[in-house]
Scaffold this motif. Structure first.
Motif, PDB file in Angstrom:
ATOM      1  N   ASP A 135       0.831  -1.219   0.065  1.00  0.00           N
ATOM      2  CA  ASP A 135       0.031   0.127   0.102  1.00  0.00           C
ATOM      3  C   ASP A 135       0.854   1.437  -0.071  1.00  0.00           C
ATOM      4  O   ASP A 135       0.561   2.271  -0.902  1.00  0.00           O
ATOM      5  CB  ASP A 135      -0.819  -0.130   1.215  1.00  0.00           C
ATOM      6  N   THR A 175      -5.120   6.615   0.189  1.00  0.00           N
ATOM      7  CA  THR A 175      -5.584   5.348  -0.645  1.00  0.00           C
ATOM      8  C   THR A 175      -6.943   5.141  -0.513  1.00  0.00           C
ATOM      9  O   THR A 175      -7.588   5.320   0.380  1.00  0.00           O
ATOM     10  CB  THR A 175      -4.918   4.040   0.061  1.00  0.00           C
ATOM     11  N   VAL A 176      -7.684   4.967  -1.735  1.00  0.00           N
ATOM     12  CA  VAL A 176      -9.109   4.952  -2.099  1.00  0.00           C
ATOM     13  C   VAL A 176      -9.484   3.455  -1.756  1.00  0.00           C
ATOM     14  O   VAL A 176     -10.243   3.301  -1.189  1.00  0.00           O
ATOM     15  CB  VAL A 176      -9.541   5.383  -3.437  1.00  0.00           C
ATOM     16  N   GLU A 177      -8.679   2.617  -2.500  1.00  0.00           N
ATOM     17  CA  GLU A 177      -8.952   1.275  -2.182  1.00  0.00           C
ATOM     18  C   GLU A 177      -7.731   0.355  -2.872  1.00  0.00           C
ATOM     19  O   GLU A 177      -7.066   1.039  -3.664  1.00  0.00           O
ATOM     20  CB  GLU A 177     -10.403   0.726  -2.911  1.00  0.00           C
ATOM     21  N   TYR A 178      -7.672  -0.814  -2.521  1.00  0.00           N
ATOM     22  CA  TYR A 178      -6.653  -1.706  -3.185  1.00  0.00           C
ATOM     23  C   TYR A 178      -7.341  -3.262  -3.141  1.00  0.00           C
ATOM     24  O   TYR A 178      -8.026  -3.533  -2.327  1.00  0.00           O
ATOM     25  CB  TYR A 178      -5.321  -1.484  -2.464  1.00  0.00           C
ATOM     26  N   LYS A 179      -6.873  -4.054  -3.930  1.00  0.00           N
ATOM     27  CA  LYS A 179      -7.045  -5.450  -4.127  1.00  0.00           C
ATOM     28  C   LYS A 179      -5.787  -6.012  -4.236  1.00  0.00           C
ATOM     29  O   LYS A 179      -4.952  -5.550  -5.137  1.00  0.00           O
ATOM     30  CB  LYS A 179      -8.050  -5.664  -5.494  1.00  0.00           C
ATOM     31  N   MET A 180      -5.727  -7.208  -3.344  1.00  0.00           N
ATOM     32  CA  MET A 180      -4.467  -7.788  -3.546  1.00  0.00           C
ATOM     33  C   MET A 180      -4.848  -9.457  -3.747  1.00  0.00           C
ATOM     34  O   MET A 180      -5.460  -9.667  -2.950  1.00  0.00           O
ATOM     35  CB  MET A 180      -3.664  -7.740  -2.199  1.00  0.00           C
ATOM     36  N   VAL A 212      -4.030   5.347 -10.612  1.00  0.00           N
ATOM     37  CA  VAL A 212      -4.076   3.847 -10.529  1.00  0.00           C
ATOM     38  C   VAL A 212      -2.808   3.302 -10.480  1.00  0.00           C
ATOM     39  O   VAL A 212      -1.921   3.767 -11.418  1.00  0.00           O
ATOM     40  CB  VAL A 212      -5.092   3.299 -11.444  1.00  0.00           C
ATOM     41  N   GLN A 250      -0.098  -0.156  -9.590  1.00  0.00           N
ATOM     42  CA  GLN A 250       0.065  -1.669  -9.584  1.00  0.00           C
ATOM     43  C   GLN A 250       1.270  -1.705  -8.573  1.00  0.00           C
ATOM     44  O   GLN A 250       2.225  -1.032  -8.850  1.00  0.00           O
ATOM     45  CB  GLN A 250       0.346  -2.019 -10.940  1.00  0.00           C
ATOM     46  N   LEU A 309      -0.944  -6.426  -6.403  1.00  0.00           N
ATOM     47  CA  LEU A 309      -1.959  -5.450  -6.037  1.00  0.00           C
ATOM     48  C   LEU A 309      -2.504  -4.558  -7.284  1.00  0.00           C
ATOM     49  O   LEU A 309      -1.604  -4.073  -8.042  1.00  0.00           O
ATOM     50  CB  LEU A 309      -1.621  -4.325  -4.939  1.00  0.00           C
ATOM     51  N   LEU A 310      -3.685  -3.976  -7.290  1.00  0.00           N
ATOM     52  CA  LEU A 310      -4.183  -3.021  -7.960  1.00  0.00           C
ATOM     53  C   LEU A 310      -4.984  -2.160  -7.267  1.00  0.00           C
ATOM     54  O   LEU A 310      -5.782  -2.431  -6.323  1.00  0.00           O
ATOM     55  CB  LEU A 310      -5.196  -3.712  -9.160  1.00  0.00           C
ATOM     56  N   GLN A 311      -4.393  -0.959  -7.295  1.00  0.00           N
ATOM     57  CA  GLN A 311      -4.756   0.185  -6.380  1.00  0.00           C
ATOM     58  C   GLN A 311      -5.341   1.576  -6.747  1.00  0.00           C
ATOM     59  O   GLN A 311      -4.640   1.738  -7.978  1.00  0.00           O
ATOM     60  CB  GLN A 311      -3.414   0.293  -5.371  1.00  0.00           C
ATOM     61  N   THR A 312      -6.118   2.021  -6.201  1.00  0.00           N
ATOM     62  CA  THR A 312      -6.512   3.432  -6.512  1.00  0.00           C
ATOM     63  C   THR A 312      -6.167   4.340  -5.471  1.00  0.00           C
ATOM     64  O   THR A 312      -6.600   4.181  -4.262  1.00  0.00           O
ATOM     65  CB  THR A 312      -8.070   3.529  -6.716  1.00  0.00           C
TER      66      THR A 312
END
Lengths: 171, 171, 171, 171
Positions: A89, A108-113, A139, A141, A158-161
């Motif tokens: 993050d 950080t708005v959100e992330y997916k791991m 965005v 990565q 991770l893909l993160q906004t």
């Protein structure tokens, strides 16, 4: 000083750096971005608690390393997934922050791991890269590798906004 | 013992517990699930490092609390998002683990976390709930609230996929 | 007109509406929000192609239904996951749009969808609800149920981030 | 036959193919994987409804293209995000399916998609690549580009988890 032979064995033979080559060409809007990022990183006290270090900064990129200690482990003795997420993050967040103006802070708005392999090793490396830098949203990565006996294995991606908070300096 | 007035102010007036009521009805396959979960939690050494405690367990549910200390903070002095993710990952993982057979261990496949409000407060609470328990995969949802001056605010929500590792006891 | 007995069997016995009760209390900033949303929905030509209908609108909520036809199927004859995502994306997006000012349009930033059960049935229902409405970003949650022989099963759940494009009316 | 000048302008100058080079080296377990994938794709009737075509298959990779037609649009006349998700879901799913044994079928567990640019153009291209192929779970990444006036822009990126259903042939 730990020297790394970066040789990823994610089912196939290629290095992390080949696999997703540097995205050159980002122009920082603040020439002092590196000082600004390092100063902010130093205020993230969680980084000191776990022992993470900021090892590389480029426009749109950030790398953080975290040596293993048993206090970081989950129930099987590996790096806890949440700790992988913690340095990832920050790596993605600071990759984004390198491109932000001086009077902005990053959120950080959100992330997916996705966890791809156990975090089993003596060093964890998170490499964040900006994919798209919009005026407000960025965005990024992040790839996280774990190094064991000198070999690095991709253990998470991770893909993160992230959001640019204009007019609110980080400090 | 900290007593909480749970009163969430996520733009609207409702409590977290009303908002997503208890999913009762899950039948644990191992009657000793609570011992098994607590013993596994105690082996997650990262929980001791940060000071997290397992405070509630039900079939398909798990709650973890983490009192604030400055060592857990990001650059603005709030709980670091990755630390929110760390206890949320464990809360969802152990919610899933309550429903797994005795000879299985649990693995996080992936999670996605949205940060909804700054982690500004004196206590962080992560409540994991199983949404769907399949033979191999379990999907869980975790809400994280931060308590400040006795009021709880929803600060993050996760959607998480976990895997049952059959035939591999956790210990 | 199809009448639904909403009785979800997601491993446990509870209805979708109990499980995540209505988040009442959102105040729309534009009293004509319903007209604005319906007019925008009608311009989404993909909705006509697949046969989706906007069936309910409240401040912060939107429900879209899609009757089955074989042209919507994946290789096993069920609703394609991407089609579930398509109506869910619109349900969450329009739930958010109900709360936006008149001179704004809505943009999906990202979503994450877990598929919980096969999309096997004669009707698909996506219910979007706003979790958090910030000035710029809105976070929504969407549950998708599939109805077969009068019983609804939760088949997917989404967590979605949307953006308010201020000063850019949708039309 | 549409010939593409692939020249991505995602803030920087690089081609999609340079950016994430082919992950060569995956060994298919079924030498007839291409027939198996094409036959399954042809049974996805939604692909015919929207007009999508499977244009390239390699072990661990799949590319699907979708020419624009107004019936695919959202409210501003661009490709609907859900439709981008639909062909991307299939591209990642079939990239995974190339590596599965003959007696297995593929199931999407979940995906997360970031929309990076409006889907404004005459052709949409989704390229799925396997990142990690485990025995049961496969993680794939999908990039979607939109081509306008011969230039391709990265418009979405997905991170996806798929499941191998052993012993259940797709047909």
């Amino acid at each position: 000083m730990l020297r790394l032979l970066i040789d990823v064995n994610v089912n196939v033979n290629y290095s992390l750096s080949d696999w997703r080559p540097r995205l050159s060409g980002f122009e920082p809007r603040d020439s002092d971005y590196a000082d600004r990022v390092r100063e902010s990183f130093d205020r993230q006290r969680i980084m000191a608690l776990i022992g993470a270090q900021l090892v590389r900064l480029e426009p749109g990129e950030c790398e953080i390393q975290l040596p293993f200690k048993p206090e970081l482990s989950q129930q099987h003795g590996y790096y806890h997934g949440g700790i992988i997420g913690t340095i990832a993050d920050s790596a993605g967040g600071y990759a984004a922050f390198t491109l932000m103006p001086r009077d902005a802070s990053v959120l950080t708005v959100e992330y997916k791991m996705n966890l791809l392999a156990p975090g089993d090793g003596e060093l964890l490396i998170a490499r964040g890269r900006v994919l798209k830098a919009g005026r407000t949203l960025v965005v990024a990565q992040v790839d996280a590798g774990v190094v064991k006996d000198g070999r690095e294995t991709l253990c998470a991606t991770l893909l993160q906004t992230l959001m640019t908070m204009h007019g609110r300096p980080d400090q």
